[in-house]
Design an enzyme around this catalytic site. Structure first.
Site, PDB file in Angstrom:
ATOM      1  N   THR A 136       7.952 -57.108 -14.909  1.00 27.97           N
ATOM      2  CA  THR A 136       7.055 -58.212 -15.230  1.00 27.97           C
ATOM      3  C   THR A 136       6.058 -57.801 -16.305  1.00 27.97           C
ATOM      4  O   THR A 136       5.565 -58.629 -17.067  1.00 27.97           O
ATOM      5  CB  THR A 136       6.278 -58.624 -13.964  1.00 27.97           C
ATOM      6  OG1 THR A 136       7.213 -59.002 -12.963  1.00 27.97           O
ATOM      7  CG2 THR A 136       5.318 -59.747 -14.232  1.00 27.97           C
ATOM      8  N   ARG A 141      -2.408 -63.527 -13.212  1.00 24.05           N
ATOM      9  CA  ARG A 141      -3.344 -63.014 -12.204  1.00 24.05           C
ATOM     10  C   ARG A 141      -4.794 -63.353 -12.594  1.00 24.05           C
ATOM     11  O   ARG A 141      -5.589 -63.795 -11.768  1.00 24.05           O
ATOM     12  CB  ARG A 141      -3.173 -61.484 -12.124  1.00 24.05           C
ATOM     13  CG  ARG A 141      -3.492 -60.846 -10.826  1.00 24.05           C
ATOM     14  CD  ARG A 141      -2.972 -59.417 -10.785  1.00 24.05           C
ATOM     15  NE  ARG A 141      -1.515 -59.427 -10.751  1.00 24.05           N
ATOM     16  CZ  ARG A 141      -0.757 -58.515 -11.319  1.00 24.05           C
ATOM     17  NH1 ARG A 141      -1.306 -57.504 -11.995  1.00 24.05           N
ATOM     18  NH2 ARG A 141       0.569 -58.596 -11.230  1.00 24.05           N
ATOM     19  N   LEU A 193       5.978 -55.629 -22.638  1.00 23.12           N
ATOM     20  CA  LEU A 193       6.870 -54.635 -23.250  1.00 23.12           C
ATOM     21  C   LEU A 193       6.094 -53.455 -23.837  1.00 23.12           C
ATOM     22  O   LEU A 193       6.502 -52.299 -23.689  1.00 23.12           O
ATOM     23  CB  LEU A 193       7.732 -55.296 -24.325  1.00 23.12           C
ATOM     24  CG  LEU A 193       8.843 -54.442 -24.940  1.00 23.12           C
ATOM     25  CD1 LEU A 193       9.816 -53.929 -23.869  1.00 23.12           C
ATOM     26  CD2 LEU A 193       9.589 -55.219 -26.023  1.00 23.12           C
ATOM     27  N   GLY A 249       2.303 -60.781 -13.047  1.00 24.81           N
ATOM     28  CA  GLY A 249       1.867 -61.051 -14.412  1.00 24.81           C
ATOM     29  C   GLY A 249       0.359 -60.945 -14.536  1.00 24.81           C
ATOM     30  O   GLY A 249      -0.370 -61.574 -13.775  1.00 24.81           O
ATOM     31  N   GLY A 250      -0.087 -60.133 -15.505  1.00 21.36           N
ATOM     32  CA  GLY A 250      -1.524 -59.925 -15.695  1.00 21.36           C
ATOM     33  C   GLY A 250      -2.242 -61.194 -16.118  1.00 21.36           C
ATOM     34  O   GLY A 250      -3.323 -61.497 -15.601  1.00 21.36           O
ATOM     35  N   LYS A 251      -1.650 -61.954 -17.027  1.00 23.40           N
ATOM     36  CA  LYS A 251      -2.288 -63.205 -17.474  1.00 23.40           C
ATOM     37  C   LYS A 251      -2.381 -64.181 -16.304  1.00 23.40           C
ATOM     38  O   LYS A 251      -3.441 -64.747 -16.025  1.00 23.40           O
ATOM     39  CB  LYS A 251      -1.489 -63.838 -18.621  1.00 23.40           C
ATOM     40  CG  LYS A 251      -1.625 -63.120 -19.955  1.00 23.40           C
ATOM     41  CD  LYS A 251      -1.054 -63.944 -21.116  1.00 23.40           C
ATOM     42  CE  LYS A 251       0.442 -64.107 -21.056  1.00 23.40           C
ATOM     43  NZ  LYS A 251       1.185 -62.841 -21.286  1.00 23.40           N
ATOM     44  N   HIS A 278      -6.152 -60.471 -22.192  1.00 22.79           N
ATOM     45  CA  HIS A 278      -4.954 -59.723 -21.793  1.00 22.79           C
ATOM     46  C   HIS A 278      -4.514 -58.748 -22.887  1.00 22.79           C
ATOM     47  O   HIS A 278      -4.047 -57.644 -22.597  1.00 22.79           O
ATOM     48  CB  HIS A 278      -3.805 -60.686 -21.444  1.00 22.79           C
ATOM     49  CG  HIS A 278      -2.683 -59.995 -20.747  1.00 22.79           C
ATOM     50  ND1 HIS A 278      -1.468 -59.758 -21.340  1.00 22.79           N
ATOM     51  CD2 HIS A 278      -2.609 -59.451 -19.511  1.00 22.79           C
ATOM     52  CE1 HIS A 278      -0.689 -59.110 -20.499  1.00 22.79           C
ATOM     53  NE2 HIS A 278      -1.352 -58.897 -19.380  1.00 22.79           N
ATOM     54  N   GLU A 306      -0.231 -49.236 -11.121  1.00 30.05           N
ATOM     55  CA  GLU A 306      -1.158 -50.336 -10.824  1.00 30.05           C
ATOM     56  C   GLU A 306      -2.603 -49.853 -10.672  1.00 30.05           C
ATOM     57  O   GLU A 306      -3.490 -50.313 -11.377  1.00 30.05           O
ATOM     58  CB  GLU A 306      -0.691 -51.108  -9.586  1.00 30.05           C
ATOM     59  CG  GLU A 306       0.643 -51.822  -9.749  1.00 30.05           C
ATOM     60  CD  GLU A 306       0.610 -53.005 -10.696  1.00 30.05           C
ATOM     61  OE1 GLU A 306       1.639 -53.695 -10.828  1.00 30.05           O
ATOM     62  OE2 GLU A 306      -0.441 -53.248 -11.357  1.00 30.05           O
ATOM     63  N   ASP A 343       6.373 -51.019 -12.643  1.00 32.85           N
ATOM     64  CA  ASP A 343       5.111 -50.783 -11.946  1.00 32.85           C
ATOM     65  C   ASP A 343       5.332 -50.558 -10.453  1.00 32.85           C
ATOM     66  O   ASP A 343       5.828 -51.439  -9.766  1.00 32.85           O
ATOM     67  CB  ASP A 343       4.160 -51.963 -12.167  1.00 32.85           C
ATOM     68  CG  ASP A 343       3.808 -52.112 -13.641  1.00 32.85           C
ATOM     69  OD1 ASP A 343       4.015 -53.210 -14.188  1.00 32.85           O
ATOM     70  OD2 ASP A 343       3.376 -51.126 -14.238  1.00 32.85           O
ATOM     71  N   ASP A 358      12.743 -51.307 -11.692  1.00 33.53           N
ATOM     72  CA  ASP A 358      11.455 -51.962 -11.870  1.00 33.53           C
ATOM     73  C   ASP A 358      10.532 -50.915 -12.479  1.00 33.53           C
ATOM     74  O   ASP A 358      10.834 -49.724 -12.466  1.00 33.53           O
ATOM     75  CB  ASP A 358      10.955 -52.404 -10.485  1.00 33.53           C
ATOM     76  CG  ASP A 358       9.509 -52.812 -10.468  1.00 33.53           C
ATOM     77  OD1 ASP A 358       8.726 -52.186  -9.732  1.00 33.53           O
ATOM     78  OD2 ASP A 358       9.147 -53.702 -11.248  1.00 33.53           O
TER      79      ASP A 358
END
Ligand code: XBP
Ligand code: MG
Length: 272
Positions: free
Chosen positions: A138, A71, A141, A67-69, A97, A33, A26, A24
Site C-alpha cells: 500500500t 489515514r 513507491l 494508505g497514509g493519505k 503526505h 511503521e 510494511d 508485503d
C-alpha cells in the site's frame, strides 16, 4: 512398495507449482511503521504547525486504514473537522503526505528500518531456486525504493521482478487490487504464487485475490484476524544469529527458521 514418481529436475513447472513469492512491505519486509512512518508523519505534522502528534498505540489503531493519505483524511474528519473543512483540504493533505514521504525516505536511507530477520536469506533462496520475488504494498513507491536501496544496496529493487505500490491501483488493501495488479504484471495465476503478509487487511487483500498466504505477525499485529491464512508465524527466523520462527496458528516450519521448502509445502497444502 510403489514409490511416488518425482518430477525430473528439468521438468516444466506444473500449473500448481510455486513460481513466485509476493511480499508485503510494511511490517513484512521490515518493521517500518513505528520506526519509519510514524516519526515521519509526526515530523510533517510539526512542520505544518498542526499540533497533531500520533502516539504509537494511536498509530497502531489507525493502521486499520490502509494508505497514509487516507489515514490523515480519516483522522482530520474524525478529530479535526476544522482542518477537514478547509477549502484546499485535498491539496493540503497531498502536500502533507509528500512531506511525510520525504521524511520517511530520509529515515529509511539512514538505516532506521532494517529488514526483518530471514528476509535477506529467503530472497537468496528464492533467487537460487530460479523462482520470482515480487512486492504488493500500500505504501508509496518512493518509500519502497528508499527501503530497498538502503537495505539491499543500489540494485536492491532488481531483486523483485514486479513492484506494485501505493496509487498504482484505485482501491487499497483490504481490496485485492494491488495483488491482482501484481499477478497480471507477473503473468501468473494466483495458484502459482504465495503471499507473505503481516496484517489482517493484507491477508484479506491477498485472499480476495485468491492467493495462499503466510503471515509473519509482529508486536503491532499479533492478535489480528488472520482468517484464511495457511499459517501464522511470529517471523521468518534465522539460523544465525539464532532466532526461531514460532507458529502462532497453523503448521510450524520444519526446522528453526522458515525456508523456501516450508513455503513450497504451505503453498502445496493450500492449492491441492
Ligand atoms: C502499509 C500501509 C501504508 C503505510 C504508510 O502498507 O498501510 O499506507 O502505513 O505508507 P503495506 P504511505 O501494504 O506494505 O503493509 O504513507 O506511503 O501510504
Ligand atoms: Mg503490511
Amino acid at each position: 512398495m510403489p514409490t511416488t514418481p518425482t518430477a525430473p529436475a528439468d521438468a516444466a513447472p506444473t500449473p500448481v507449482d510455486l513460481r513466485a513469492v509476493i511480499f508485503d512491505v510494511d511490517g513484512t519486509l521490515a518493521d517500518t511503521e513505528l520506526n519509519g512512518h510514524l516519526p515521519a508523519f509526526n515530523q510533517a505534522f510539526a512542520e505544518a504547525g498542526l499540533g497533531w502528534h500520533w502516539s504509537a498505540p494511536e498509530y497502531l489503531r489507525l493502521l486499520a486504514i490502509a494508505g497514509g493519505k487516507e489515514r490523515m483524511i480519516h483522522y482530520a474528519r474524525t478529530q479535526h473537522p476544522d482542518v477537514a473543512a478547509r477549502a484546499d483540504f485535498a491539496e493540503f493533505i497531498t502536500h502533507l503526505h509528500q512531506e511525510k514521504t520525504r521524511h520517511y525516505a530520509a529515515r529509511a536511507a539512514a538505516g532506521a528500518t532494517p529488514l526483518r530477520p530471514g528476509i535477506r536469506r529467503l530472497l537468496d533462496e528464492i533467487a537460487d531456486a530460479g523462482l520470482t520475488a515480487a512486492i504488493a504494498t500500500t505504501t508509496t513507491l518512493a518509500n519502497v525504493h528508499a527501503l530497498l536501496r538502503a537495505q539491499l544496496g543500489a540494485g536492491g529493487e532488481k531483486r523483485f521482478a514486479v513492484i506494485g505500490a501505493g496509487d498504482s491501483v484505485a482501491r487499497k488493501k483490504p481490496a485485492p487490487d494491488i495483488y491482482q495488479w501484481v499477478l497480471a504484471e507477473l503473468g501468473l495465476s494466483s495458484e502459482a504464487c504465495l503471499a507473505i503478509e503481516d496484517s489482517a487487511i493484507g491477508v484479506a487483500a491477498a485472499r480476495a485475490a485468491g492467493l495462499p498466504v503466510v503471515v509473519t505477525a509482529h508486536a503491532g499485529s499479533i492478535g489480528e484476524d488472520f482468517s484464511g491464512a495457511r499459517t501464522v508465524l511470529d517471523g521468518l527466523g534465522d539460523p544465525a544469529p539464532s532466532e526461531g520462527a514460532r507458529a502462532l496458528a497453523g503448521t510450524p516450519p520444519a526446522d528453526h527458521a522458515v525456508t523456501l521448502a516450508d513455503l513450497r509445502r504451505w503453498h502445496a497444502e493450500s492449492v491441492r
